[in-house]
Design an enzyme around this catalytic site. Sequence first.
Site, PDB file in Angstrom:
ATOM      1  N   ASN A   8       0.878  -1.423  -0.072  1.00  0.00           N
ATOM      2  CA  ASN A   8      -0.004  -0.044  -0.107  1.00  0.00           C
ATOM      3  C   ASN A   8       0.863   1.392  -0.138  1.00  0.00           C
ATOM      4  OD1 ASN A   8      -1.845   2.026   0.226  1.00  0.00           O
ATOM      5  ND2 ASN A   8      -2.383   1.519   2.492  1.00  0.00           N
ATOM      6  N   LYS A  10       0.146   4.406  -0.269  1.00  0.00           N
ATOM      7  CA  LYS A  10      -0.450   5.309   0.402  1.00  0.00           C
ATOM      8  C   LYS A  10      -0.307   6.796  -0.616  1.00  0.00           C
ATOM      9  CE  LYS A  10      -0.064   3.272   4.864  1.00  0.00           C
ATOM     10  NZ  LYS A  10       0.062   3.397   6.315  1.00  0.00           N
ATOM     11  N   HIS A  91      -9.504   0.759   5.865  1.00  0.00           N
ATOM     12  CA  HIS A  91      -8.069   0.986   6.487  1.00  0.00           C
ATOM     13  C   HIS A  91      -8.339   1.748   7.708  1.00  0.00           C
ATOM     14  CE1 HIS A  91      -3.743   2.269   6.842  1.00  0.00           C
ATOM     15  NE2 HIS A  91      -3.646   1.235   6.311  1.00  0.00           N
ATOM     16  N   GLU A  93      -6.599   4.330   8.831  1.00  0.00           N
ATOM     17  CA  GLU A  93      -6.723   5.823   8.262  1.00  0.00           C
ATOM     18  C   GLU A  93      -7.843   6.330   7.774  1.00  0.00           C
ATOM     19  OE1 GLU A  93      -1.768   5.156   7.578  1.00  0.00           O
ATOM     20  OE2 GLU A  93      -3.096   5.407   5.813  1.00  0.00           O
ATOM     21  N   GLU A 161      -5.072  -5.344  10.888  1.00  0.00           N
ATOM     22  CA  GLU A 161      -3.852  -4.285  11.128  1.00  0.00           C
ATOM     23  C   GLU A 161      -4.313  -3.775  12.362  1.00  0.00           C
ATOM     24  OE1 GLU A 161      -1.882  -2.444   7.206  1.00  0.00           O
ATOM     25  OE2 GLU A 161      -4.096  -1.858   7.594  1.00  0.00           O
ATOM     26  N   GLY A 167       2.960   1.882  11.184  1.00  0.00           N
ATOM     27  CA  GLY A 167       3.863   2.840  11.273  1.00  0.00           C
ATOM     28  C   GLY A 167       4.656   3.167  12.665  1.00  0.00           C
ATOM     29  N   SER A 206       3.471  -2.284  10.350  1.00  0.00           N
ATOM     30  CA  SER A 206       4.908  -2.211  10.641  1.00  0.00           C
ATOM     31  C   SER A 206       5.666  -3.553   9.872  1.00  0.00           C
ATOM     32  CB  SER A 206       5.213  -2.220  11.991  1.00  0.00           C
ATOM     33  OG  SER A 206       4.922  -0.766  12.557  1.00  0.00           O
TER      34      SER A 206
END
Length: 250
Positions: A8, A10, A91, A93, A161, A167, A206
Amino acid sequence: MRSLIVGNWKMNGLSGALAEAASIDTLAGELPGVEVGLAPPFTLLSPMAAMVHHLSVGGQDCHEASHGAHTGRISAAMLAESGARFVILGHSECRAEGDDDARVRAKVDAALGAGLSVILCVGETARQREAGEAKSAVVGQLAAALPQGEGSAERLTIAYEPVWAIGAGQTPAQDEVEAMHRAIRSSLVAHYGEAGRLVRILYGGSVSASNVEALVANAMVNGVLVGGASLTAESFGAILRSIAGSGRAD
């Protein structure tokens, strides 16, 4: 079950990044035991889809409507017409920016209706994990978004996730990953019957070349969803090679 590794990108990548995609595509052709996908920004989707031969290209999100006054949004049909074969939905985000369970479900239905496969993301926050609510949060997200139509399971992949790991350079303990993937599998079987056993469940958060072999050593993990480490052929290639050489490629 063949391992699936999806990158991904992003909001990263200008036209020069297509060279990295070309190198990743070449490597994917040399590692037939793994299935590889890339989700670039929308601006690169069409040119990337036109140039690759060994990997699939997908979108990072889509709107639930087929068209209309939705400035800056992309429909599932637009993704498909641009060459996408899959789309990442739910996701963390996107959830943080307002996608609730109902909207994620609507997006899933729209994507399947446009002929796309779906990578559905689920995951708990740090607060939910600390409160002992991780499993109920993930299973709840899953139950709210799973499509009902005949054959839906065949075009579905789940990506677990944990929000707190994305991250952050950290991952859950291996027994925690296994327990969550087992809970997801149980939910899939309860929803789809035996077809639920064929839905791949990826781990994301990560992921790097240093931890991916340990992650996929678990038989419950059917591949990985990779963020920053997928941006270059060097770092993503190391992950692909590690999985291909782990004995879990297929």
